[in-house]
Design a protein around this motif. Structure first.
Motif, PDB file in Angstrom:
ATOM      1  N   GLY A  18      -1.684  -8.079   6.760  1.00  0.00           N
ATOM      2  CA  GLY A  18      -0.362  -8.068   7.375  1.00  0.00           C
ATOM      3  C   GLY A  18      -0.309  -8.839   8.673  1.00  0.00           C
ATOM      4  O   GLY A  18      -1.334  -9.279   9.212  1.00  0.00           O
ATOM      5  N   LEU A  19       0.918  -9.012   9.158  1.00  0.00           N
ATOM      6  CA  LEU A  19       1.186  -9.568  10.483  1.00  0.00           C
ATOM      7  C   LEU A  19       2.006  -8.536  11.240  1.00  0.00           C
ATOM      8  O   LEU A  19       2.767  -7.769  10.637  1.00  0.00           O
ATOM      9  CB  LEU A  19       1.993 -10.868  10.387  1.00  0.00           C
ATOM     10  N   GLY A  20       1.877  -8.528  12.552  1.00  0.00           N
ATOM     11  CA  GLY A  20       2.691  -7.615  13.356  1.00  0.00           C
ATOM     12  C   GLY A  20       2.531  -7.908  14.830  1.00  0.00           C
ATOM     13  O   GLY A  20       1.598  -8.610  15.248  1.00  0.00           O
ATOM     14  N   TYR A  21       3.463  -7.392  15.609  1.00  0.00           N
ATOM     15  CA  TYR A  21       3.378  -7.521  17.072  1.00  0.00           C
ATOM     16  C   TYR A  21       2.712  -6.279  17.636  1.00  0.00           C
ATOM     17  O   TYR A  21       3.050  -5.152  17.261  1.00  0.00           O
ATOM     18  CB  TYR A  21       4.776  -7.678  17.682  1.00  0.00           C
ATOM     19  N   VAL A  22       1.751  -6.508  18.538  1.00  0.00           N
ATOM     20  CA  VAL A  22       1.122  -5.391  19.256  1.00  0.00           C
ATOM     21  C   VAL A  22       1.055  -5.718  20.742  1.00  0.00           C
ATOM     22  O   VAL A  22       1.142  -6.882  21.134  1.00  0.00           O
ATOM     23  CB  VAL A  22      -0.319  -5.090  18.749  1.00  0.00           C
ATOM     24  N   LYS A  23       0.903  -4.669  21.554  1.00  0.00           N
ATOM     25  CA  LYS A  23       0.689  -4.879  22.989  1.00  0.00           C
ATOM     26  C   LYS A  23      -0.548  -5.747  23.170  1.00  0.00           C
ATOM     27  O   LYS A  23      -1.522  -5.621  22.424  1.00  0.00           O
ATOM     28  CB  LYS A  23       0.501  -3.532  23.698  1.00  0.00           C
ATOM     29  N   ASN A  24      -0.481  -6.574  24.183  1.00  0.00           N
ATOM     30  CA  ASN A  24      -1.512  -7.588  24.421  1.00  0.00           C
ATOM     31  C   ASN A  24      -2.941  -7.061  24.367  1.00  0.00           C
ATOM     32  O   ASN A  24      -3.831  -7.699  23.811  1.00  0.00           O
ATOM     33  CB  ASN A  24      -1.237  -8.223  25.791  1.00  0.00           C
ATOM     34  N   GLU A  25      -3.152  -5.858  24.930  1.00  0.00           N
ATOM     35  CA  GLU A  25      -4.529  -5.348  25.022  1.00  0.00           C
ATOM     36  C   GLU A  25      -5.128  -4.986  23.664  1.00  0.00           C
ATOM     37  O   GLU A  25      -6.334  -4.779  23.544  1.00  0.00           O
ATOM     38  CB  GLU A  25      -4.621  -4.147  25.993  1.00  0.00           C
ATOM     39  N   PHE A  26      -4.287  -4.930  22.625  1.00  0.00           N
ATOM     40  CA  PHE A  26      -4.790  -4.611  21.279  1.00  0.00           C
ATOM     41  C   PHE A  26      -4.867  -5.854  20.392  1.00  0.00           C
ATOM     42  O   PHE A  26      -5.194  -5.760  19.205  1.00  0.00           O
ATOM     43  CB  PHE A  26      -3.890  -3.568  20.606  1.00  0.00           C
ATOM     44  N   ALA A  27      -4.565  -7.030  20.963  1.00  0.00           N
ATOM     45  CA  ALA A  27      -4.431  -8.253  20.158  1.00  0.00           C
ATOM     46  C   ALA A  27      -5.758  -8.973  19.930  1.00  0.00           C
ATOM     47  O   ALA A  27      -5.821  -9.946  19.176  1.00  0.00           O
ATOM     48  CB  ALA A  27      -3.439  -9.204  20.820  1.00  0.00           C
ATOM     49  N   LYS A  28      -6.823  -8.512  20.553  1.00  0.00           N
ATOM     50  CA  LYS A  28      -8.109  -9.201  20.464  1.00  0.00           C
ATOM     51  C   LYS A  28      -8.697  -9.072  19.057  1.00  0.00           C
ATOM     52  O   LYS A  28      -8.626  -8.010  18.439  1.00  0.00           O
ATOM     53  CB  LYS A  28      -9.071  -8.588  21.497  1.00  0.00           C
TER      54      LYS A  28
END
Length: 359
Positions: free
Chosen positions: A324-334
């Protein structure tokens, strides 16, 4: 409901038809997995005549394109295609599109079906220098012939050397005996192939000729459902799901088509956002535990706190796993971060990965 010039052909072939972006479109013929597989390994044909095409002509055509798009269209040469965005004035995206340079003063813009009117009005608003604009969407048919065998399947129909065409270039020429056909080495599947633009009156004839020429290569008609699973395996954005009026190109990972070497709509605010850093990012993820992520499912952390939202998700036919694709808060994007998708109130484990999913 609008029809394409080929709607009757799809119906006769037994396609399952659904409403899509105001058009009556084939979603599948024999099944998503089989159609997906055909494109990944062989060659398949999508009718994507619902897409929009605008011709911009005149001394100031490039200036207008530069003003409304985020990518730098001055880098284009005759026969070159560019992926770009139309940023809005509030930090979001009006649409994503392709820009074709036909010659120094003539360009074709290819826009999403659901946004034809919106995009036309948006570009017209900035057309203060008298650029000649024509909407040719309703009279233009478009076939996407995709897959590793596409060049071989189509070569007998044209004197354009398909095998030597570079990705994101196009040529105008004779195709299946019809003049003035645009053959473009582009597509939305990651499987290689071509997109072919021509007038509606030739649609049925060209469709039939493509299938005749492609028969020895196992060519098949493909529906929109497989188009979605193919593009998702590549991590390509779908307007209305992964990008929209509220998502910035920088959040969506489209910084590579956002060039601050020129001024464009809202470029100052986007440049500030780039300097400050975004608060959320579009990520790719693979499910570790069983479960299929769907559009709008919530993404949570280990403690169950909401950190984002799924924008696209499916069971990948090529990889046999859910992605999937999705938006997450920056700190979880790694890359490698552990996240959870809320599926029917259950936390289902997933991991952030860098698209494309299918290598």
């Amino acid at each position: 409901m609008k029809n394409t010039a080929l709607t009757q052909v799809h119906t006769d072939l037994g396609a399952k038809m659904v409403p899509f972006a105001g058009y009556n479109m084939p979603v599948q013929y024999v099944g998503i997995n089989a159609e997906h597989d055909t494109v990944r390994k062989g060659v398949g044909v999508f009718d994507v005549s619902h897409m929009g095409e605008f011709i911009l002509k005149g001394e100031k055509a490039l200036d207008l394109i530069q003003r409304v798009t985020s990518n730098d269209a001055s880098k284009l040469y005759d026969g070159k295609v560019q992926y770009s965005c139309l940023p809005n004035e509030d930090g979001g995206i009006v649409d994503d599109l392709l820009v074709y340079r036909i010659d120094e003063k003539t360009y074709m813009l290819v826009v999403n079906a659901s946004n034809i009117e919106k995009d036309w009005n948006w570009i017209s608003k900035y057309n203060t220098e008298g650029v000649d604009m024509k909407d040719i969407s309703d009279r233009t048919s478009l076939l996407a012939v995709q897959g590793p065998k596409a060049a071989d399947a189509l070569q007998s129909l044209t004197d354009i050397d398909l095998g030597s065409m570079e990705y994101y270039t196009f040529k105008k020429g004779t195709f299946a005996g019809i003049d003035n056909v645009v053959v473009s080495a582009t597509g939305y599947t990651g499987a290689g192939g071509f997109e072919i633009y021509f007038d509606n009156e030739h649609a049925e004839y060209i469709w039939n000729e493509v299938f005749k020429a492609g028969e020895p290569f196992g060519i098949k008609p493909i529906g929109l459902a497989a188009r979605d699973t193919l593009r998702l395996e590549m991590g390509f954005c779908l307007y209305g799901n992964d990008i929209d009026d509220t998502t910035s190109p920088l959040e969506a990972g489209l910084g590579w088509v956002t060039k601050f070497t020129k001024a464009f709509t809202n470029s100052e605010a986007l440049q500030q956002q780039k300097q400050a850093g975004v608060e959320r990012k579009l990520i790719g993820f693979e499910m570790i535990d069983r479960g299929i992520p769907r559009h709008d499912y919530e993404i949570v952390d280990a403690d169950g706190n909401v950190i984002g939202k799924v924008t696209s998700g499916t069971q990948s036919p090529s990889l046999q796993k859910a992605i999937g694709l999705g938006y997450v808060k920056n700190e979880f994007a790694k890359e490698g971060s552990e996240i959870y998708i809320l599926i029917r109130d259950n936390k289902v484990k997933a991991q952030v990965v860098k698209p494309p999913f299918y290598k």
